[in-house]
Scaffold this motif. Sequence first.
Motif, PDB file in Angstrom:
ATOM      1  N   PHE A 100       0.870  -1.097   0.200  1.00 12.87           N
ATOM      2  CA  PHE A 100       0.085  -0.063  -0.059  1.00 12.87           C
ATOM      3  C   PHE A 100       0.879   1.258  -0.035  1.00 12.87           C
ATOM      4  O   PHE A 100       2.019   1.263   0.340  1.00 12.87           O
ATOM      5  N   SER A 101       0.242   2.453  -0.500  1.00 15.48           N
ATOM      6  CA  SER A 101       0.922   3.617  -0.612  1.00 15.48           C
ATOM      7  C   SER A 101       0.737   4.074   0.760  1.00 15.48           C
ATOM      8  O   SER A 101      -0.288   3.988   1.366  1.00 15.48           O
ATOM      9  N   SER A 102       1.831   5.000   1.573  1.00 13.20           N
ATOM     10  CA  SER A 102       1.328   5.840   2.524  1.00 13.20           C
ATOM     11  C   SER A 102       2.337   7.088   2.831  1.00 13.20           C
ATOM     12  O   SER A 102       2.965   7.259   1.634  1.00 13.20           O
ATOM     13  N   HIS A 103       2.509   7.461   3.809  1.00 14.32           N
ATOM     14  CA  HIS A 103       3.155   8.814   4.203  1.00 14.32           C
ATOM     15  C   HIS A 103       4.571   8.742   4.654  1.00 14.32           C
ATOM     16  O   HIS A 103       5.396   9.611   4.491  1.00 14.32           O
ATOM     17  N   GLY A 117       8.571  14.172   4.446  1.00 21.51           N
ATOM     18  CA  GLY A 117       9.292  14.469   3.126  1.00 21.51           C
ATOM     19  C   GLY A 117       9.447  16.182   3.102  1.00 21.51           C
ATOM     20  O   GLY A 117       8.656  16.865   3.678  1.00 21.51           O
ATOM     21  N   THR A 118      10.092  16.431   2.088  1.00 22.14           N
ATOM     22  CA  THR A 118      10.070  17.931   1.794  1.00 22.14           C
ATOM     23  C   THR A 118       8.929  18.535   1.198  1.00 22.14           C
ATOM     24  O   THR A 118       8.506  17.641   0.153  1.00 22.14           O
ATOM     25  N   ILE A 119       8.430  19.514   1.567  1.00 27.20           N
ATOM     26  CA  ILE A 119       7.319  20.028   1.290  1.00 27.20           C
ATOM     27  C   ILE A 119       7.253  21.478   0.584  1.00 27.20           C
ATOM     28  O   ILE A 119       7.728  22.233   1.044  1.00 27.20           O
ATOM     29  N   LYS A 128       5.296  16.354  -2.841  1.00 30.72           N
ATOM     30  CA  LYS A 128       6.358  15.358  -2.081  1.00 30.72           C
ATOM     31  C   LYS A 128       6.114  13.871  -2.241  1.00 30.72           C
ATOM     32  O   LYS A 128       5.259  13.500  -3.319  1.00 30.72           O
ATOM     33  N   PRO A 129       7.117  13.030  -1.769  1.00 30.68           N
ATOM     34  CA  PRO A 129       7.164  11.805  -2.177  1.00 30.68           C
ATOM     35  C   PRO A 129       6.117  10.941  -1.723  1.00 30.68           C
ATOM     36  O   PRO A 129       5.381  11.144  -0.587  1.00 30.68           O
ATOM     37  N   VAL A 130       5.651   9.767  -2.444  1.00 28.79           N
ATOM     38  CA  VAL A 130       4.818   8.792  -1.849  1.00 28.79           C
ATOM     39  C   VAL A 130       5.864   7.651  -1.356  1.00 28.79           C
ATOM     40  O   VAL A 130       6.742   7.196  -2.036  1.00 28.79           O
ATOM     41  N   LYS A 140       9.791   1.159  -0.852  1.00 24.43           N
ATOM     42  CA  LYS A 140      10.670   2.212  -1.485  1.00 24.43           C
ATOM     43  C   LYS A 140       9.793   3.648  -1.518  1.00 24.43           C
ATOM     44  O   LYS A 140       8.791   3.690  -1.220  1.00 24.43           O
ATOM     45  N   THR A 141      10.502   4.464  -1.956  1.00 20.42           N
ATOM     46  CA  THR A 141       9.934   5.985  -2.145  1.00 20.42           C
ATOM     47  C   THR A 141       9.763   6.256  -3.487  1.00 20.42           C
ATOM     48  O   THR A 141      10.670   6.112  -4.146  1.00 20.42           O
ATOM     49  N   VAL A 142       8.724   6.718  -3.906  1.00 18.85           N
ATOM     50  CA  VAL A 142       8.393   7.410  -5.345  1.00 18.85           C
ATOM     51  C   VAL A 142       8.171   8.546  -5.396  1.00 18.85           C
ATOM     52  O   VAL A 142       7.459   9.128  -4.540  1.00 18.85           O
ATOM     53  N   ARG A 143       9.219   9.347  -5.995  1.00 16.88           N
ATOM     54  CA  ARG A 143       9.203  11.016  -6.140  1.00 16.88           C
ATOM     55  C   ARG A 143       8.256  11.261  -7.192  1.00 16.88           C
ATOM     56  O   ARG A 143       8.257  10.603  -8.317  1.00 16.88           O
TER      57      ARG A 143
END
Length: 387
Positions: free
Chosen positions: A279-282, A355-357, A367-369, A383-386
């Motif tokens: 799942f995607s999160s923050h 993440g940087t906003i 910001k990244p996912v 992983k992080t998706v930018r």
Amino acid sequence: MAMFMILCRMLVRTGAVALVLLMLMGGSVFAAEGPILIGSIFAHTGKAAEENTPNYLMARMAAQSINKSGGVLGRRIRLIELDNQSSVLGARQAAVDAVNAGVVAVVGPSWSSHAMAMAPIFQKAGIPMVGATTTSPKVTQVGDFIFRACYTDKTQASALARFAYEDLGARRVSMLVVAGDVFSEGIADFFKQDFEEMGGRVVNRYPYLLSSMDFGKQLASVETDKVDLLLVPGFARDSGLIIMQARKMGLTIPILGGDGWAALEQYPYVDELKGDNYFSSHWHPDTDTPESRSFVRLMKKELGDNVLNLIDSGNPVAYDALQLLAEAIRRAGSAEPKDIRDSLATLKDFKAVTGTISYAGSRDPVKPVVLLRIENHSVQFVKTVRP
């Protein structure tokens, strides 16, 4: 429910259970000196309470950190904590109460449906609202006083589509979607658009009611679809039941969800969650940035090592939302609502826990996912998706 009770006890210890601290003055009155009043509006009761309650704690911890460092413009932040009762009507009333209490800005809510009820009231009153995990694109379209500290559903759906196609190798996908829910249907729509542009195909989309307990009929149809992946953009309770039933039926394909899965690992039935569930999160405690590491140290110092097991990956966005407001007030040199709004609108490169906003021409941050994997009670960083 156990998590809910533990967090309630934490809130009592930190003095945060005064959820209806109102100063009813018959209108919005902004203090020229003394504490800066900021509303903190989430769900303390009702179906969203289990997920939302930690957000009060996050906002309180952010306020405590700011105040320990001297406050903002030499003034302390005081939170006015209100309960939206997990309903549209409750959200509207909480917004009215916040305006009457004289807040200069608001942190919250979490759910987009609650935000859509609150936003028109704050827009009319000229009070900036910074939603936490209010990911529906429609939220900030209400007006120029309405912001969010999270990414949008379009951003996370795009990240999910890329992850499904590129990382998981999926080409055929079916969906189980909450009927009539702005979050669930939005994720499904955006995912389909991006996934099919990449060359994939969404084979079928099956609706269900949020109150459902049995998903056997929909899952039997998914089985006959012969797909590579199942997208379930729902919430923790229903998504967990869907995963559990799917695995019991012998469905072994990856199951993918959005940030509505937050806190799923804390439900009692998750011992039965097997297979590849993403799942995607923050945020995740393993996020390797100075801000994230500092946040983890703060939580452990103030509330003990176990606190990270009691908050989900979306809750730190509420911490960031208050920090964003404090930074906007500092840069504006003013706690007047319009000045806060103007300062937020031009804020760039703010180093937050999640993440940087930057607000680049809109009230939706770039910001990244974060992509996570869940099996049983364990959530692992993938992983992080930018954008």
